[in-house]
Design a protein around this motif. Structure first.
Motif, PDB file in Angstrom:
ATOM      1  N   GLY A 231       0.822  -1.206   0.000  1.00  0.00           N
ATOM      2  CA  GLY A 231       0.000   0.000   0.000  1.00  0.00           C
ATOM      3  C   GLY A 231       0.856   1.255   0.000  1.00  0.00           C
ATOM      4  O   GLY A 231       0.576   2.221  -0.725  1.00  0.00           O
ATOM      5  N   ASP A 232       1.915   1.239   0.820  1.00  0.00           N
ATOM      6  CA  ASP A 232       2.857   2.359   0.824  1.00  0.00           C
ATOM      7  C   ASP A 232       3.444   2.575  -0.562  1.00  0.00           C
ATOM      8  O   ASP A 232       3.556   3.711  -1.047  1.00  0.00           O
ATOM      9  N   TYR A 233       3.835   1.464  -1.206  1.00  0.00           N
ATOM     10  CA  TYR A 233       4.535   1.599  -2.487  1.00  0.00           C
ATOM     11  C   TYR A 233       3.610   2.081  -3.594  1.00  0.00           C
ATOM     12  O   TYR A 233       4.010   2.897  -4.435  1.00  0.00           O
ATOM     13  N   LEU A 234       2.376   1.610  -3.603  1.00  0.00           N
ATOM     14  CA  LEU A 234       1.438   2.098  -4.616  1.00  0.00           C
ATOM     15  C   LEU A 234       1.181   3.599  -4.444  1.00  0.00           C
ATOM     16  O   LEU A 234       1.059   4.339  -5.433  1.00  0.00           O
ATOM     17  N   ASP A 235       1.148   4.069  -3.190  1.00  0.00           N
ATOM     18  CA  ASP A 235       1.036   5.510  -2.956  1.00  0.00           C
ATOM     19  C   ASP A 235       2.268   6.242  -3.472  1.00  0.00           C
ATOM     20  O   ASP A 235       2.169   7.324  -4.061  1.00  0.00           O
ATOM     21  N   THR A 236       3.452   5.660  -3.242  1.00  0.00           N
ATOM     22  CA  THR A 236       4.696   6.261  -3.734  1.00  0.00           C
ATOM     23  C   THR A 236       4.687   6.359  -5.253  1.00  0.00           C
ATOM     24  O   THR A 236       5.070   7.394  -5.827  1.00  0.00           O
ATOM     25  N   LEU A 237       4.273   5.297  -5.919  1.00  0.00           N
ATOM     26  CA  LEU A 237       4.219   5.333  -7.382  1.00  0.00           C
ATOM     27  C   LEU A 237       3.246   6.404  -7.870  1.00  0.00           C
ATOM     28  O   LEU A 237       3.524   7.115  -8.860  1.00  0.00           O
ATOM     29  N   GLY A 238       2.106   6.559  -7.199  1.00  0.00           N
ATOM     30  CA  GLY A 238       1.179   7.619  -7.566  1.00  0.00           C
ATOM     31  C   GLY A 238       1.783   8.995  -7.393  1.00  0.00           C
ATOM     32  O   GLY A 238       1.563   9.896  -8.215  1.00  0.00           O
ATOM     33  N   ARG A 239       2.556   9.151  -6.337  1.00  0.00           N
ATOM     34  CA  ARG A 239       3.197  10.439  -6.094  1.00  0.00           C
ATOM     35  C   ARG A 239       4.251  10.741  -7.157  1.00  0.00           C
ATOM     36  O   ARG A 239       4.352  11.874  -7.640  1.00  0.00           O
ATOM     37  N   ILE A 240       5.036   9.728  -7.526  1.00  0.00           N
ATOM     38  CA  ILE A 240       6.047   9.925  -8.566  1.00  0.00           C
ATOM     39  C   ILE A 240       5.385  10.259  -9.894  1.00  0.00           C
ATOM     40  O   ILE A 240       5.833  11.154 -10.629  1.00  0.00           O
ATOM     41  N   ALA A 241       4.308   9.555 -10.219  1.00  0.00           N
ATOM     42  CA  ALA A 241       3.603   9.843 -11.471  1.00  0.00           C
ATOM     43  C   ALA A 241       3.076  11.270 -11.481  1.00  0.00           C
ATOM     44  O   ALA A 241       3.119  11.956 -12.511  1.00  0.00           O
ATOM     45  N   ALA A 242       2.574  11.753 -10.335  1.00  0.00           N
ATOM     46  CA  ALA A 242       2.051  13.123 -10.261  1.00  0.00           C
ATOM     47  C   ALA A 242       3.159  14.154 -10.415  1.00  0.00           C
ATOM     48  O   ALA A 242       2.947  15.215 -11.019  1.00  0.00           O
ATOM     49  N   LEU A 243       4.348  13.862  -9.885  1.00  0.00           N
ATOM     50  CA  LEU A 243       5.476  14.784 -10.068  1.00  0.00           C
ATOM     51  C   LEU A 243       5.881  14.873 -11.536  1.00  0.00           C
ATOM     52  O   LEU A 243       6.317  15.912 -12.013  1.00  0.00           O
ATOM     53  N   ASN A 244       5.792  13.739 -12.239  1.00  0.00           N
ATOM     54  CA  ASN A 244       6.121  13.660 -13.667  1.00  0.00           C
ATOM     55  C   ASN A 244       7.522  14.207 -13.956  1.00  0.00           C
ATOM     56  O   ASN A 244       7.695  15.134 -14.754  1.00  0.00           O
ATOM     57  N   PRO A 245       8.557  13.636 -13.335  1.00  0.00           N
ATOM     58  CA  PRO A 245       9.913  14.150 -13.569  1.00  0.00           C
ATOM     59  C   PRO A 245      10.355  13.942 -15.010  1.00  0.00           C
ATOM     60  O   PRO A 245      10.021  12.941 -15.645  1.00  0.00           O
ATOM     61  N   ALA A 246      11.133  14.891 -15.500  1.00  0.00           N
ATOM     62  CA  ALA A 246      11.750  14.695 -16.818  1.00  0.00           C
ATOM     63  C   ALA A 246      12.802  13.597 -16.752  1.00  0.00           C
ATOM     64  O   ALA A 246      12.990  12.839 -17.709  1.00  0.00           O
ATOM     65  N   ARG A 247      13.503  13.527 -15.598  1.00  0.00           N
ATOM     66  CA  ARG A 247      14.537  12.508 -15.399  1.00  0.00           C
ATOM     67  C   ARG A 247      14.534  12.072 -13.936  1.00  0.00           C
ATOM     68  O   ARG A 247      14.144  12.850 -13.060  1.00  0.00           O
ATOM     69  N   ALA A 248      15.011  10.858 -13.710  1.00  0.00           N
ATOM     70  CA  ALA A 248      15.233  10.376 -12.350  1.00  0.00           C
ATOM     71  C   ALA A 248      16.588   9.694 -12.291  1.00  0.00           C
ATOM     72  O   ALA A 248      16.963   8.971 -13.227  1.00  0.00           O
ATOM     73  N   VAL A 249      17.306   9.932 -11.210  1.00  0.00           N
ATOM     74  CA  VAL A 249      18.528   9.173 -10.936  1.00  0.00           C
ATOM     75  C   VAL A 249      18.103   7.971 -10.106  1.00  0.00           C
ATOM     76  O   VAL A 249      17.466   8.121  -9.055  1.00  0.00           O
ATOM     77  N   VAL A 250      18.443   6.774 -10.589  1.00  0.00           N
ATOM     78  CA  VAL A 250      17.942   5.545  -9.971  1.00  0.00           C
ATOM     79  C   VAL A 250      19.100   4.721  -9.409  1.00  0.00           C
ATOM     80  O   VAL A 250      20.257   4.875  -9.811  1.00  0.00           O
ATOM     81  N   GLY A 251      18.755   3.819  -8.479  1.00  0.00           N
ATOM     82  CA  GLY A 251      19.775   3.067  -7.780  1.00  0.00           C
ATOM     83  C   GLY A 251      20.428   1.977  -8.605  1.00  0.00           C
ATOM     84  O   GLY A 251      21.587   1.614  -8.360  1.00  0.00           O
ATOM     85  N   HIS A 252      19.710   1.420  -9.580  1.00  0.00           N
ATOM     86  CA  HIS A 252      20.227   0.305 -10.370  1.00  0.00           C
ATOM     87  C   HIS A 252      19.732   0.442 -11.811  1.00  0.00           C
ATOM     88  O   HIS A 252      18.677   1.016 -12.064  1.00  0.00           O
ATOM     89  N   TYR A 253      20.518  -0.081 -12.748  1.00  0.00           N
ATOM     90  CA  TYR A 253      20.173  -0.083 -14.165  1.00  0.00           C
ATOM     91  C   TYR A 253      19.998   1.323 -14.714  1.00  0.00           C
ATOM     92  O   TYR A 253      19.243   1.546 -15.647  1.00  0.00           O
ATOM     93  N   GLY A 254      20.697   2.285 -14.167  1.00  0.00           N
ATOM     94  CA  GLY A 254      20.648   3.663 -14.634  1.00  0.00           C
ATOM     95  C   GLY A 254      21.985   4.051 -15.225  1.00  0.00           C
ATOM     96  O   GLY A 254      22.475   3.360 -16.098  1.00  0.00           O
TER      97      GLY A 254
END
Length: 339
Positions: A231-254
């Motif tokens: 439930g926490d993670y689905l909320d996090t994904l919704g928040r990231i989608a709402a921010l709509n970043p042009a780019r993200a620095v990610v921990g792996h495969y980036g």
């Protein structure tokens, strides 16, 4: 849709020198080798004062050498580091914090929620270890599947040098990085106190493991987790989608990915598909989480990887139970979920 799980291995190519990527201004991303299937973890280096690392990788000779080489390539050394921001307590992100603190005197910072929860794991792991074992046994893992658990925990603990003092950051505050003010975000799910940094003018998110481009971050329910990590993670994904970043620095495969909001929507759809699989399976037959994990992750896994699979399966089952869609009963040895 099909989604590659974090339990799938990958074999990245070996680097010929420091794997540095310029992100923005004085901010650089270094890919550091780790002894896990993802191959590398991202450590960010801001060369402006205060010289800052975001995440530290793990305490192995290879990781220490890679960070040293990356610092040297930017005209720095261990003693140059003045500040370390740790996104979450997992060993590939926190493992070298104590060494950097000792060598440089740098301040070590985490989200206050992570200091109170996940970071305590490294100080209290011997005390908590019996509870971890009981957690998996209570959800159907056979005693034979726990035979090497203590030895694996000891090996992992040896790869983490926790800081002697971790200072708190709080959601909603800002910090200065690469000549910009960044908003501190709480992005739970993969870890209870996962921290993110958002710079709206650059439309740039420092996301670590909150979102990944090739795999779904492990979202598991463990003995010391918040009760509803999915439930926490689905909320996090919704928040990231709402921010709509042009780019993200990610921990792996980036280290850098685009199409961030679309990826958040894709990951959310993936987890809803997994929830549907749990519903269908338990409608046909009640199961404990260990048995259900073979439906969720239907392939050969090592005992340690199977425990990750059980934890992720539990996160999905508990998400449904907490919302009244599943029941749970004790069968004298383990918890059994039913529809």
């Amino acid at each position: 849709m099909t989604e590659r799980s974090s339990l799938y291995p990958s074999q990245p190519a070996e680097p010929s020198g420091p794997r540095l990527t310029h992100v923005h201004g004085t901010l650089h991303a270094l890919q550091v080798p780790i002894p896990y299937p993802m191959g590398y973890v991202t450590v960010l280096i801001d060369t402006a004062s205060p010289v800052t690392l975001i995440d530290t990788a793990i305490n192995t000779p290879e990781a220490r050498a890679a960070i040293e080489d990356g610092l040297h390539a930017l005209g720095l050394h261990w003693e140059s580091v003045e500040r370390v921001i740790v996104t979450h307590h997992h060993p590939d992100h926190y493992g070298l914090a104590g060494l950097i603190e000792e060598r440089s005197g740098a301040g070590i910072y985490m989200l206050d929620i992570e200091i109170a929860r996940g970071e305590q794991y490294w100080h209290r792991w011997e005390e908590w270890l019996p509870g971890h074992t009981k957690h998996f046994l209570d959800h159907g893992v056979q005693p034979s599947g726990m035979e090497h658990h203590d030895a694996e925990a000891l090996r992992t603990r040896g790869r983490v040098l926790p800081a002697s003092r971790v200072q708190p950051l709080r959601e909603g505050e800002t910090l200065r990085l690469a000549d910009h003010d960044w908003q501190i975000l709480w992005l739970p799910g993969h870890a209870d106190g996962h921290l993110g940094l958002w710079q709206p003018e650059l439309s740039l998110l420092i996301a670590a493991d909150a979102i990944l481009p090739r795999i779904s971050p492990n979202v598991g329910l463990y003995g010391y987790s918040r009760p509803d990590p999915l439930g926490d993670y689905l909320d996090t994904l919704g928040r990231i989608a709402a921010l709509n970043p042009a780019r993200a620095v990610v921990g792996h495969y980036g280290p850098v990915m685009e199409g961030v909001a679309a990826r958040a929507v894709e990951l959310s759809a993936h987890h809803h598909e997994r929830l549907d699989l749990v519903r269908r399976t338990l409608t046909a037959q009640p199961m404990h989480a260990y048995a259900l994990s073979f439906v969720m992750f239907n392939r050969e896994l090592s005992d340690s990887s199977r425990r990750f699979a059980v934890a992720e399966t539990l996160a999905h089952a508990e998400y449904l139970r907490l919302r009244g869609e599943l029941g749970r009963r004790w069968d004298e040895r383990s918890w059994v979920y039913f529809k």
